[in-house]
Motif scaffolding. Structure first.
Motif, mmCIF file in Angstrom:
data_model
loop_
_atom_site.group_PDB
_atom_site.id
_atom_site.type_symbol
_atom_site.label_atom_id
_atom_site.label_comp_id
_atom_site.label_asym_id
_atom_site.label_seq_id
_atom_site.Cartn_x
_atom_site.Cartn_y
_atom_site.Cartn_z
ATOM 1 N N UNK A 70 0.825 -1.216 0.000
ATOM 2 C CA UNK A 70 0.000 0.000 0.000
ATOM 3 C C UNK A 70 0.854 1.259 0.000
ATOM 4 N N UNK A 71 2.027 1.173 0.633
ATOM 5 C CA UNK A 71 2.921 2.334 0.691
ATOM 6 C C UNK A 71 3.814 2.428 -0.549
ATOM 7 N N UNK A 72 3.560 1.560 -1.536
ATOM 8 C CA UNK A 72 4.255 1.740 -2.818
ATOM 9 C C UNK A 72 5.343 0.746 -3.144
ATOM 10 N N UNK A 73 5.659 -0.186 -2.216
ATOM 11 C CA UNK A 73 6.660 -1.199 -2.581
ATOM 12 C C UNK A 73 6.029 -2.176 -3.572
ATOM 13 N N UNK A 74 6.788 -2.680 -4.543
ATOM 14 C CA UNK A 74 6.191 -3.571 -5.540
ATOM 15 C C UNK A 74 5.776 -4.908 -4.924
ATOM 16 N N UNK A 75 4.572 -5.376 -5.292
ATOM 17 C CA UNK A 75 4.115 -6.681 -4.803
ATOM 18 C C UNK A 75 4.868 -7.799 -5.510
ATOM 19 N N UNK A 76 5.276 -7.510 -6.755
ATOM 20 C CA UNK A 76 5.992 -8.526 -7.535
ATOM 21 C C UNK A 76 7.363 -7.985 -7.952
ATOM 22 N N UNK A 77 8.245 -8.941 -8.270
ATOM 23 C CA UNK A 77 9.593 -8.588 -8.743
ATOM 24 C C UNK A 77 10.338 -7.639 -7.810
ATOM 25 N N UNK A 78 10.270 -7.944 -6.538
ATOM 26 C CA UNK A 78 11.001 -7.144 -5.559
ATOM 27 C C UNK A 78 11.195 -7.967 -4.301
ATOM 28 N N UNK A 79 11.636 -7.303 -3.219
ATOM 29 C CA UNK A 79 11.948 -8.050 -1.992
ATOM 30 C C UNK A 79 10.745 -8.769 -1.381
ATOM 31 N N UNK A 80 9.538 -8.205 -1.532
ATOM 32 C CA UNK A 80 8.367 -8.848 -0.903
ATOM 33 C C UNK A 80 8.085 -10.189 -1.553
ATOM 34 N N UNK A 81 8.081 -10.205 -2.876
ATOM 35 C CA UNK A 81 7.848 -11.475 -3.576
ATOM 36 C C UNK A 81 8.977 -12.465 -3.250
ATOM 37 N N UNK A 82 10.201 -11.953 -3.171
ATOM 38 C CA UNK A 82 11.338 -12.833 -2.872
ATOM 39 C C UNK A 82 11.181 -13.460 -1.485
ATOM 40 N N UNK A 83 10.766 -12.650 -0.484
ATOM 41 C CA UNK A 83 10.617 -13.185 0.874
ATOM 42 C C UNK A 83 9.472 -14.197 0.938
ATOM 43 N N UNK A 84 8.368 -13.928 0.204
ATOM 44 C CA UNK A 84 7.249 -14.889 0.198
ATOM 45 C C UNK A 84 7.691 -16.207 -0.439
ATOM 46 N N UNK A 85 8.480 -16.115 -1.521
ATOM 47 C CA UNK A 85 8.966 -17.333 -2.176
ATOM 48 C C UNK A 85 9.863 -18.106 -1.215
ATOM 49 N N UNK A 137 14.956 -5.601 4.128
ATOM 50 C CA UNK A 137 13.518 -5.310 4.054
ATOM 51 C C UNK A 137 13.025 -4.485 5.246
ATOM 52 N N UNK A 138 13.459 -4.832 6.456
ATOM 53 C CA UNK A 138 12.927 -4.123 7.632
ATOM 54 C C UNK A 138 13.353 -2.649 7.676
ATOM 55 N N UNK A 139 14.629 -2.339 7.397
ATOM 56 C CA UNK A 139 14.980 -0.910 7.354
ATOM 57 C C UNK A 139 14.168 -0.165 6.288
ATOM 58 N N UNK A 140 13.911 -0.847 5.159
ATOM 59 C CA UNK A 140 13.098 -0.254 4.086
ATOM 60 C C UNK A 140 11.682 0.004 4.623
ATOM 61 N N UNK A 141 11.141 -0.967 5.379
ATOM 62 C CA UNK A 141 9.791 -0.840 5.932
ATOM 63 C C UNK A 141 9.720 0.373 6.856
ATOM 64 N N UNK A 142 10.722 0.515 7.713
ATOM 65 C CA UNK A 142 10.682 1.635 8.660
ATOM 66 C C UNK A 142 10.810 2.984 7.966
#
Ligand SMILES: [Fe+2]
Ligand SMILES: [Fe+2]
Length: 189
Positions: A70-85, A137-142
């Protein structure tokens, strides 16, 4: 300093690391032909499934990651998708651990090496996963989360921690501490 929700996830990581360290100790004991307490081995899969996966990955996948999208990080092809995988890979490895523990505790011959190798694979895999979250990822989140989102995550994580397993996060804290204490008994410094 990390925000409270990120601190909560990092505290989970420290607890998971205690169990990963125990797995490494058990693996080297098994490789040297030494016995490992049955109760400790039996507790590993429930810990990894109910705490590391249901509770901890649940907080990341169902709460933190959607907020970051929601804050603009990509759902795909980025760290979030990588962590879910990687969470999926972790689930498969815990399935392997369940099979190896079952065969070993059932007394099948020559299972110590397989069990030891699976424990080392999980410890190596999660150590890398945790490093990426703690340091990337966490520093990015903060940097992107606002005060309202932080407050929302604190409430959501409190609820998730209370719901972990049948009892609460405390049950898993006791389990991880017990592994550390039993190893101190076996290997007095
Ligand atoms: Fe994760
Ligand atoms: Fe994590």
């Amino acid at each position: 300093m990390p925000s409270k929700p990120i601190e909560n996830l990092m505290d989970d990581h420290r607890l998971i690391e205690k169990v990963l360290a125990a797995m490494r100790r058990y693996a080297s004991a098994l490789q040297s032909g030494e016995p490992v307490e049955r109760a400790s081995i039996e507790g590993l899969v429930p810990f990894m499934r109910e705490f590391a996966d249901d509770c901890h990955h649940g907080k990341e996948e169902h709460r933190l990651f959607p907020m970051l999208v929601e804050r603009g990080l990509p759902a795909r092809n980025g760290p979030i998708q990588a962590m879910c995988a990687e969470h999926e890979i972790g689930r498969r490895l815990v399935g392997d651990l369940e099979n190896a523990v079952g065969r070993h505790l059932d007394g099948h011959a020559d299972t110590a090496g397989e069990l030891a190798a699976t424990m080392v694979a999980i410890a190596d895999f999660y150590a890398r996963h945790i490093w990426k979250e703690d340091n990337v990822l966490f520093p990015m989140a903060d940097r992107v989360l606002g005060a309202d989102e932080v407050a929302g995550l604190i409430a959501a994580f409190d609820k998730a921690d209370g719901r972990a397993g049948v009892a609460s996060r405390e049950r898993f804290v006791r389990f991880a501490r017990g592994l550390v204490e039993s190893s101190d008994r076996q290997n007095p410094i």
